[in-house]
Design a protein around this motif. Structure first.
Motif, PDB file in Angstrom:
ATOM      1  N   ASN A  91       0.861  -1.128  -0.033  1.00 18.89           N
ATOM      2  CA  ASN A  91       0.073   0.091   0.071  1.00 18.89           C
ATOM      3  C   ASN A  91       0.809   1.276   0.101  1.00 18.89           C
ATOM      4  O   ASN A  91       0.613   2.318  -0.764  1.00 18.89           O
ATOM      5  CB  ASN A  91      -0.972   0.107   1.155  1.00 18.89           C
ATOM      6  N   GLN A 120      -7.521   1.727   3.400  1.00 15.61           N
ATOM      7  CA  GLN A 120      -7.120   0.481   3.065  1.00 15.61           C
ATOM      8  C   GLN A 120      -5.933   0.059   4.226  1.00 15.61           C
ATOM      9  O   GLN A 120      -6.023  -1.113   4.860  1.00 15.61           O
ATOM     10  CB  GLN A 120      -6.507   0.384   1.836  1.00 15.61           C
ATOM     11  N   ASP A 141     -13.134  -5.972   2.371  1.00 15.80           N
ATOM     12  CA  ASP A 141     -13.066  -4.915   1.356  1.00 15.80           C
ATOM     13  C   ASP A 141     -14.279  -4.594   0.996  1.00 15.80           C
ATOM     14  O   ASP A 141     -15.283  -5.052   0.338  1.00 15.80           O
ATOM     15  CB  ASP A 141     -12.184  -5.603   0.090  1.00 15.80           C
TER      16      ASP A 141
END
Ligand code: ADP
Ligand code: ASP
Ligand code: MG
Length: 452
Positions: A91, A120, A141
């Protein structure tokens, strides 16, 4: 089982110890089956900074290392599995890659992808913190269920599609999992990541609560509920124990940042009661927002929205003409600008516009294309640096003495515009930005502190 969706805002997940407070709230209430988290405090602001056109290479590397530091502090307290560490690093690399990609192509698609990384990362880390308390914690998610249109920066949810996805993917596992998921982000029908607009995690949580037909929605933040005005601005602000959907919606619309303006809508549709409290001090209690609150006081709260813009439109064509306003509104709609207050006279129309209605990436509200379109119809004058202050309450247009009380407090200030009568729940005034804090303070004193 009465199902509860709980949302934790940025300051509530700002570091490991704040996350621990949240985890305790969740495990202490077995009815909480879905947890929605914001990005850790300061992360989305920094990601927005990365999207700005004038950001330098130096800024970029400083911002990236600040974000990494926030996440690594949390990670340092957890014995995280290799896969989690790897995902977090991926990420961070993606933040680097996307922010560089923006130099060549400042696309809204890339901006939303970049902005989504705050949530996230925080959800990934919060799941691990939750696992210190319960093995039921499961990272989910939200993009698999949060179906939106493709209006990047301020995407609109598709309520039916969300309900369908939630029923298929979340509901069957709701008794064995405590889902930890992201606020603020969604996915369009082409599979691209979208965002719902700044502060949108409250809205995400409300949408999930609606789709799951929840018993209640809990919004955990850094204040012990909704107050009579922003407690950071007025020391004597008092917490409100119970408030109606109508009043809370007005407060949110008129700038009480504690709730995103769209939050109440899904709650109203499914009649879901909403609780607002402090994750740092859950024992302090908070505010219940319900369809029917027992008390309906004339004055409930004072709210403020900064960064208001006033458009003064002048045209002789307006004189005894029909359709002028329709044309102006069509132009504003074409440019996706929403209007708040409006006053008209023979040849003038004044409109206020709100920055809050704008996109996640904080682009300029008044584009040159919009100004060109308006200029074809009328002379346009723009006043910036204004603030909109709303007195929120009940049955305001039908009570005598309201105007007197309000304006008595405002003798030292220039009131640029007023609006009252359309809603039973508010009286709005537009003032100069430099006076805004003081106006809120004197109004609060007049309407709340002087009352026994
Ligand atoms: P979160 O990150 O948890 O979503 P926000 O910063 O968006 O939190 O909202 C909480 C803040 O809202 C408070 O810190 C407070 O300063 C502000 N606020 C504005 N008006 C009010 C109000 N009437 N009551 C409580 N908080 C308010
Ligand atoms: N992280 C997003 C923001 O800062 C959404 C939210 O916190 O509600 O705007
Ligand atoms: Mg918020």
């Amino acid at each position: 089982m009465p199902l509860v969706v709980a949302k934790f805002g940025g300051t509530s997940v700002a570091n490991f110890s704040a996350m621990q407070n949240c985890a305790k709230i969740v495990v202490n209430n077995p009815d909480i089956r879905v947890v929605v988290v914001s990005a850790a405090s300061g992360v989305t602001n920094r990601l927005v900074e990365l999207t700005q056109p004038r950001v330098t290479d130096e800024d970029r590397s400083r911002i990236r290392s600040e974000i990494t530091q926030i996440h690594h502090e949390i990670l340092s307290h957890i014995d995280a599995p290799a896969l989690v560490i790897e995902t977090l690093e991926n990420n961070h690399q993606r933040i680097e890659f996307l922010s560089e990609a923006l130099v060549l192509d400042r696309s809204k698609i890339i901006i939303d992808e970049l902005l989504s990384l705050g949530e996230q990362c925080s959800s990934l880390l919060f799941t691990e913190v939750m696992k210190l308390h319960t093995q039921q914690a499961t990272l989910f998610d939200v993009r698999n269920v949060m179906v939106t249109d493709s209006q990047f920066g301020k995407a609109n949810p598709d309520i039916e599609a969300i309900a369908e996805q939630v029923t298929t993917l979340m509901a069957p596992k709701i008794n064995e999992c405590v889902f930890v998921t992201q606020g603020f982000i969604g996915r369009d029908l082409d599979g691209r990541t979208t965002t719902l607009g700044r502060g949108g995690s409250d809205f995400s949580a409300a949408l999930l609560a609606e789709a799951l037909d929840s018993h209640s929605l809990e919004i955990w933040t850094d204040v012990a509920g909704i107050y009579t005005t922003d407690p950071r601005l007025v020391e004597t602000a008092r917490p409100i124990s119970e408030i109606s959907f109508d009043e809370a919606a007005e407060m949110a619309t008129f700038g009480a940042k504690v709730l995103h303006p769209a939050t109440i809508l899904p709650a109203v549709r499914q009649d879901i009661q909403v609780f607002v409290g402090s994750s740092k001090a859950p024992e302090a209690g908070g505010t219940w927002i319900r369809k029917n609150a027992e008390s309906r006081p004339l004055y409930r709260a004072v709210a403020m929205r900064r960064e208001q813009t006033l458009l003064n439109l002048f045209s002789l064509n307006m004189l005894h003409a029909q359709g002028f306003l329709a044309e102006i509104f069509a132009i504003l709609a074409k440019h996706k600008i929403s209007v708040d207050l409006i006053t008209t006279s023979e040849v003038n129309v004044s409109l206020t516009l709100d920055k809050l209605g704008s996109d996640s990436d904080e682009k300029e509200l008044l584009s040159s294309a919009l100004m060109d379109d308006l200029a074809k119809n009328c002379t346009v004058e723009v006043e910036k640096d204004l603030a909109l202050i709303a007195v929120i309450g009940n049955d305001i247009p039908n009570q005598s003495g309201v105007m007197h009380s309000v304006f008595e407090a405002l003798t030292d200030f220039n009131v640029r515009m007023t609006s009252q009568g359309a809603s039973k729940h508010n009286l709005c005034i537009l003032v100069d930005r430099k006076d805004a804090d003081q106006v809120v303070q004197v109004l609060h004193q007049q309407l709340f502190d002087n009352v026994a």
